[in-house]
Motif scaffolding. Structure first.
Motif, short mmCIF file in Angstrom:
data_model
loop_
_atom_site.label_atom_id
_atom_site.label_comp_id
_atom_site.label_asym_id
_atom_site.label_seq_id
_atom_site.Cartn_x
_atom_site.Cartn_y
_atom_site.Cartn_z
N ALA A 41 -4.00 5.75 -8.07
CA ALA A 41 -3.71 4.66 -8.90
C ALA A 41 -3.37 4.76 -9.99
CB ALA A 41 -5.14 4.07 -9.73
N GLU A 42 -2.99 5.70 -10.94
CA GLU A 42 -2.14 6.38 -11.90
C GLU A 42 -0.50 6.30 -11.64
OE1 GLU A 42 -3.60 8.63 -14.83
OE2 GLU A 42 -5.35 7.75 -15.60
N SER A 59 0.77 -1.45 0.52
CA SER A 59 0.31 0.04 0.14
C SER A 59 0.69 1.40 -0.13
CB SER A 59 -0.81 -0.09 1.19
OG SER A 59 -1.41 -0.78 1.34
N LEU A 115 -6.55 -0.47 -14.29
CA LEU A 115 -5.69 -0.16 -15.13
C LEU A 115 -5.18 -0.08 -16.54
CD1 LEU A 115 -4.98 0.72 -11.86
CD2 LEU A 115 -3.40 1.90 -12.95
N LEU A 158 -9.65 0.21 -9.11
CA LEU A 158 -9.11 1.16 -10.25
C LEU A 158 -8.89 0.05 -11.36
CD1 LEU A 158 -9.92 4.67 -10.51
CD2 LEU A 158 -9.65 3.17 -8.21
N ALA A 178 -5.81 4.42 -15.83
CA ALA A 178 -7.14 3.68 -15.14
C ALA A 178 -7.79 3.85 -16.44
CB ALA A 178 -7.91 4.66 -13.93
N VAL A 207 -3.90 3.56 -1.59
CA VAL A 207 -3.53 2.87 -3.23
C VAL A 207 -3.49 1.27 -2.49
CG1 VAL A 207 -3.13 2.26 -5.19
CG2 VAL A 207 -3.63 5.17 -4.15
N HIS A 241 -3.13 -5.56 -11.92
CA HIS A 241 -3.74 -4.16 -12.35
C HIS A 241 -5.05 -3.57 -11.59
CE1 HIS A 241 0.07 -4.59 -14.88
NE2 HIS A 241 -0.16 -5.57 -15.81
N HIS A 242 -4.95 -4.16 -10.34
CA HIS A 242 -6.31 -4.11 -9.85
C HIS A 242 -6.10 -3.32 -8.64
CE1 HIS A 242 -8.05 -5.90 -12.87
NE2 HIS A 242 -9.64 -5.41 -12.39
N LEU A 243 -6.54 -1.86 -8.68
CA LEU A 243 -5.38 -1.26 -7.17
C LEU A 243 -7.33 -0.66 -6.01
CD1 LEU A 243 -2.71 0.59 -8.74
CD2 LEU A 243 -3.13 -1.52 -7.41
N VAL A 272 -8.18 1.32 -4.27
CA VAL A 272 -8.56 2.90 -3.49
C VAL A 272 -9.67 3.49 -2.73
CG1 VAL A 272 -7.95 5.48 -4.48
CG2 VAL A 272 -7.05 3.72 -5.64
N GLU A 279 1.36 2.95 -10.01
CA GLU A 279 2.02 2.36 -11.53
C GLU A 279 2.08 3.30 -12.47
OE1 GLU A 279 -0.03 -1.34 -13.01
OE2 GLU A 279 -1.25 -1.75 -11.26
#
Length: 135
Positions: free
Chosen positions: A55-56, A5, A112, A110, A64, A88, A96-98, A100, A59
């Motif tokens: 989120a962006e 996190s 991505l 989110l 997103a 996050v 690629h799923h976060l 938030v 990563e």
């Protein structure tokens, strides 16, 4: 993808975000001295935008592309000013799923991807001319 996190802090106030003065529940007469009486709030779309940005940032190079299961628990007022933690967290087993969270105010997952998907094709035009509805 992040392995743990991460938390950033966003300062919310009419001074930092003057556009919030366009999102007040209670209009007051011009020159009203107490901004708190107007009850400026942060719109859900603004909260989602900040969640997407967080989120962006977690990563780099990813975008997103979807927001899943968004929950808005309570209004977030901008007066008095407040610092909101945005946390996050990777979702186990879902690359690629976060997850938030926007303080105690909102949360979502989110998704991505390297880029946004192609838009859908345009809707086909009807073959028949328009007509007046019977009802």
């Amino acid at each position: 993808a992040p392995e743990a996190s991460t938390t950033t802090t966003l300062h919310i106030s009419p001074h930092a975000m003057p556009h919030l003065l366009d999102h007040c529940f209670y209009p007051q007469r011009p020159g009203w001295p107490d901004l708190e009486d107007r009850w400026p709030v942060v719109p859900a779309t603004t909260i989602v935008r900040h969640m997407m940005d967080a989120a962006e940032a977690a990563e780099p190079g990813m975008r997103a592309v979807a927001v899943h299961g968004a929950r808005f628990e309570r209004w977030l007022t901008a007066v008095p000013a407040v610092d909101v933690p945005i946390t996050v967290t990777p979702v186990p087993g879902r690359p690629h799923h976060l997850a938030v969270s926007f303080g105690p105010t909102a949360r979502a997952v989110l998704e991505l991807a390297p880029h946004h998907p192609a838009p859908p094709p345009p809707m086909p035009r009807p073959d028949a001319p328009e007509r007046r509805p019977e009802h």
